[in-house]
Design a protein around this motif. Structure first.
Motif, PDB file in Angstrom:
ATOM      1  N   ILE A 178      56.642  36.942  48.559  1.00  0.00           N
ATOM      2  CA  ILE A 178      55.430  37.455  47.787  1.00  0.00           C
ATOM      3  C   ILE A 178      56.413  37.519  46.146  1.00  0.00           C
ATOM      4  CG2 ILE A 178      53.970  39.136  47.085  1.00  0.00           C
ATOM      5  CD1 ILE A 178      53.633  39.722  49.993  1.00  0.00           C
ATOM      6  N   PRO A 179      55.750  36.833  45.242  1.00  0.00           N
ATOM      7  CA  PRO A 179      56.787  37.171  44.017  1.00  0.00           C
ATOM      8  C   PRO A 179      56.880  38.519  43.509  1.00  0.00           C
ATOM      9  CG  PRO A 179      55.180  35.016  43.859  1.00  0.00           C
ATOM     10  CD  PRO A 179      54.905  35.889  45.164  1.00  0.00           C
ATOM     11  N   GLU A 180      57.602  38.885  42.640  1.00  0.00           N
ATOM     12  CA  GLU A 180      57.809  40.128  42.199  1.00  0.00           C
ATOM     13  C   GLU A 180      56.644  40.855  41.631  1.00  0.00           C
ATOM     14  OE1 GLU A 180      60.537  42.283  42.367  1.00  0.00           O
ATOM     15  OE2 GLU A 180      61.871  40.629  43.228  1.00  0.00           O
ATOM     16  N   ASP A 181      55.876  39.925  40.867  1.00  0.00           N
ATOM     17  CA  ASP A 181      54.773  40.531  40.209  1.00  0.00           C
ATOM     18  C   ASP A 181      53.417  40.308  40.842  1.00  0.00           C
ATOM     19  OD1 ASP A 181      54.660  38.031  40.051  1.00  0.00           O
ATOM     20  OD2 ASP A 181      54.312  37.714  37.723  1.00  0.00           O
ATOM     21  N   GLU A 182      53.676  40.348  42.090  1.00  0.00           N
ATOM     22  CA  GLU A 182      52.151  40.239  42.980  1.00  0.00           C
ATOM     23  C   GLU A 182      52.487  41.104  44.107  1.00  0.00           C
ATOM     24  OE1 GLU A 182      50.438  36.424  44.063  1.00  0.00           O
ATOM     25  OE2 GLU A 182      51.976  35.330  42.846  1.00  0.00           O
TER      26      GLU A 182
END
Ligand SMILES: CC(=O)N[C@H]1[C@@H](OP(=O)(O)OP(=O)(O)OC[C@H]2O[C@@H](n3ccc(=O)[nH]c3=O)[C@H](O)[C@@H]2O)O[C@H](CO)[C@H](O)[C@@H]1O
Ligand SMILES: [Mn+2]
Length: 350
Positions: A259-263
């Motif tokens: 999961i990307p850092e901003d999600e």
């Protein structure tokens, strides 16, 4: 020819041409409309339009025999009254977050009883975890969906040991034999595979909703129909006030659980989830496939199947979220926003 006569002829011809043009335009647009009407007409009289839309719909406010069901009486909901003012009770994608004080069980039960849903409660008891099963099921007998049609499904590597527990239970219990897993990780990851496979083989025939719970759970208070929904997950009690950067999501792109850092919305705990058979099938199949791909690539997600579970829920939002009241651990103490501890999770006295 006199001038007035020529003017009259021109006027009459102009009027006639104008009339003909307007009729032509009208016929054109009518033809368009006629096509639409014609396509509907084609369905008569063999088919009554709309009937197929109602198939399978269970409505109950007008029973076939004309008698009215007994109604629950309750005070009118007050639009100005906030049920809980210190916690979020609705996600930004409009899924309810279930906390004590936000629902009326009687109203929910009435709806549930009319529709008669069948619920499958699944639990893994592999190896020494069989020792926790008695306490788990005794508490489920007492508190889980008291008024509902519930089947228990126990996944175990030792059916004889489960039978030897001589469980006194009022509901159907099915024992499903699974392989002897070599270690804890395999048993935990294998749960997704077993759920997926048994949905194909059995669950889809026997139940409407599937619930998955850990065996090291003891129910302390009622867990009722308020939990039912298409896809329902529980907010992890250890992280419900944490910022996104502190949530233990899998952040390595090499894993399928990435999961990307901003999600990421909430961090959910994989020891309690539920939904319709179809939604749980899709969830468990997707997690299982992610786990298999990671295995082939020699990578283990940060929190095992829970990482894949959380990845799935970022992109397939739960339709209902249960507050940490539903998966509390006594070791976490008694914060003010936990109004009721519905379970105690994590006590492993083997
Ligand atoms: C601190 C930590 O890492 N917690 C993780 C761990 O919680 P837990 O420490 O709660 O995991 P656990 O030991 O309860 O194992 C999960 C469940 O798998 C079953 N089981 C497991 C092993 C076994 O040999 N036999 C057996 O039957 C049993 O139903 C058990 O309750 O695992 C969970 C799996 O959902 C989550 O990933 C949690 O975040
Ligand atoms: Mn557990």
């Amino acid at each position: 020819m006199s001038k007035p006569f020529v003017s009259l002829i021109i006027f009459i011809m102009g009027t006639m041409i104008g009339f003909l043009i307007s009729k032509w335009l009208e016929v054109g647009s009518l033809r368009g409309r006629w096509l639409e009407v014609g396509s509907l007409r084609g369905r008569y009289p063999e088919e009554v339009p709309g009937q197929d839309l109602l198939q399978g719909l269970k409505l109950h406010w007008m029973p076939a025999n004309g008698s009215l069901p007994i109604r629950t009486h309750y005070s009118k909901p007050d639009i100005g009254q906030i049920p809980r003012n210190e916690v979020m009770i609705l996600t930004p994608w409009l899924a309810p977050i279930v906390w004590e004080g936000t629902f009326n069980s009687d109203i929910l039960k009435e709806d549930y009883q009319q529709k008669n849903y069948r619920i499958g409660l699944t639990v893994s008891a592999i190896g020494k975890y069989i020792k926790l099963l008695k306490k788990f099921l005794e508490s489920a007998e007492r508190y889980f969906m008291k008024e509902g049609m519930v089947n228990y499904y126990v996944f175990t590597d030792s059916p004889d040991e489960v039978k030897a527990l001589n469980l006194e239970i009022s509901r159907t219990l099915r024992i499903i034999t699974v392989p002897e897993y070599s270690n804890w990780e395999q048993a935990v990851l294998g749960r997704m595979e077993v759920l997926k496979n048994q949905t194909e083989l059995l669950f889809q025939k026997e139940v409407d909703y599937l619930v998955s719970l850990d065996t090291d759970v003891v129910m302390l208070n009622p867990i009722g129909v308020e939990i039912l929904g298409d896809l329902v997950s529980v907010i992890h009690p250890g992280f419900y006030h944490s910022q996104r950067k502190n949530l233990p999501y899998e952040r390595r792109p090499a894993s399928r659980a990435f999961i990307p850092e901003d999600e990421g919305d909430f961090y959910y705990q994989a020891n309690f989830f539920l939904g319709t058979v179809q939604r749980i099938y899709h969830l468990t199949k997707t997690c299982y496939e992610g786990i298999q791909i990671d295995k082939a690539n020699g990578i283990q997600a940060r929190v095992f199947e829970e990482s894949h579970f959380n990845k799935y829920l970022v992109y397939n939002k739960p339709t209902k979220v249960l507050s940490p009241e539903y998966i509390w651990s006594n070791s976490l103490g008694s914060p003010k926003d936990i109004k009721i501890k519905r379970v105690n999770h994590g006590d492993k006295h083997f």
